[in-house]
Write a protein that holds these residues in place. Sequence first.
Motif, PDB file in Angstrom:
ATOM      1  N   THR A 400       0.882  -1.102  -0.204  1.00 57.16           N
ATOM      2  CA  THR A 400       0.056  -0.011  -0.047  1.00 57.16           C
ATOM      3  C   THR A 400       0.780   1.165  -0.137  1.00 57.16           C
ATOM      4  O   THR A 400       0.471   2.208  -0.652  1.00 57.16           O
ATOM      5  CB  THR A 400      -0.808  -0.150   1.294  1.00 57.16           C
ATOM      6  N   THR A 404       0.706   3.887  -2.927  1.00 54.55           N
ATOM      7  CA  THR A 404       0.369   5.313  -2.460  1.00 54.55           C
ATOM      8  C   THR A 404       1.459   6.343  -2.992  1.00 54.55           C
ATOM      9  O   THR A 404       0.974   7.304  -3.639  1.00 54.55           O
ATOM     10  CB  THR A 404       0.185   5.454  -0.740  1.00 54.55           C
ATOM     11  N   ARG A 407       1.146   6.731  -7.042  1.00 51.27           N
ATOM     12  CA  ARG A 407       0.181   7.655  -7.344  1.00 51.27           C
ATOM     13  C   ARG A 407       0.348   9.135  -7.071  1.00 51.27           C
ATOM     14  O   ARG A 407       0.434   9.930  -7.972  1.00 51.27           O
ATOM     15  CB  ARG A 407      -1.173   7.277  -6.553  1.00 51.27           C
ATOM     16  N   TRP A 459       6.834  10.658   2.063  1.00 49.95           N
ATOM     17  CA  TRP A 459       5.686  10.130   2.642  1.00 49.95           C
ATOM     18  C   TRP A 459       4.822  11.125   3.528  1.00 49.95           C
ATOM     19  O   TRP A 459       3.503  11.164   3.437  1.00 49.95           O
ATOM     20  CB  TRP A 459       5.937   8.576   3.537  1.00 49.95           C
TER      21      TRP A 459
END
Length: 474
Positions: A400, A404, A407, A459
């Motif tokens: 994930t 993420t 994207r 992040w």
Amino acid sequence: MERPGFNRLLAAAKAGRIDLVVAEGLDRLSRSLKDIASVYETLSYHGVGIWTAHEGRITELHIGLKGTMNALFLRDMKSKVKRGHRARIAAGFAASSCAYGYKVVRGVVDAKGRNVNGVREIDAAAAVVIRRVYEEFIGGQTVLQIVEGLNRDGIPAPNGGLWKRNALMGGAKKQEGILRNEIYLGKLIFNRSHVVRDPVTNRKRFILNPESEWTKVDVPHLRIVSDEMWAAVREIDRRKPPGQKKQEPEEPRILTVHNQHALTGWVKCGWCGGSKSLANNSRYLCSTHRYAKKCRNSRGTREPVLMTAVFEALYERLRGGQALRPQLVRAFAREARHGEKLRKKEADLLARIERLLDAVERGVDTESATQRILVLQNQLKTVRQDIQCDLPAELPDEATIRSTLVRALQVIEVGNDVRRTRLMFQCLLAEIVLTPIPGSSRGETCDITLREEGWSEFWRMVMDGLAYVPRHPR
């Protein structure tokens, strides 16, 4: 509106992590009537109020009245600062940064014992370079030849690096550059331009004032070149190259602040190690070759090619390589430790409240115990709010995390926003080295080095809606 902390505040409001913004005064958020109205509308939409020590609870009435007063205050302050600068210039003191060829004089005091700012004196070593530039230009050398000679002789430029054309022959309208700046003739000039902000992009624009509005003051002690040298340079400067059409008189010119390209500062030359800057046809060329002729690498690579290569390297890293989740866990360990301290404090307060309730049941003074319980309950409420605000989002699994980030890269690549792209590069990009292909007369190899330690910063940037500014700005 570009303040990093301010953007994080808006991101927190949109994420539902806060319900009230507290400030000393409304002007601490913004003095722009348009901006403060937009901020108030945004915060209200997300259910966030504003409270200030000066105005109390902020309403639409405060936005209209105080916003207008703050905007007027800002305008009046600009006028006062400009009048003060004019007075300093009239007294023979500089009101701007120190030009090349001069030094700032510190420690000067007036009759009342106050420090005097704006005192300048000639830098003897730099003055020799300035006279050399004038003599060589009068002698028939072109600006490019003078620049090459200065770099060849190892003379540092005003910024400490390589000499470039703009340092000698800047904008003619603003009279910039060593060969056009009247400071070397012993004249201080003020009010060449004024600054406005684009209401849409919020970027600064410098609007050139008519020369009749400039303030000029003679300062003979700062003269470096003679009237004869200045007149000779002006005569050469006025000549038009053969075939060049005469330009029509221009209206007051708007000078837009240069918009940096996304890769500026990261591209290096593989032969000399110097920086590569954007030149003709959007190619990155070696600055040492262009300005000092001390590097043989004359090849260049187009900007779109480099951008594609960098994004491909980032996608490839996310498709493979070391796991990213352990790095994120280590990076957020401090937040986790802080959250653990808050939970311990919560448990301690609960235990103290429980003991007081037991004491009430045993017959102690009910009124005093109740007051103490209310105080502890308020403290408990505050601690729980801190826990809710400071609790780091639970990290998802490795797959994930990677999807993420992929994207997020796609959004930035398609969006073509220079600011957001540079923020991402500050997190993830170490350098790009371009080296001529051996045995070939054209083309360069492209070696891209990523900042592995920057994935946690990226992040956090993604989780904050791309408003987060990395801890390692270039």
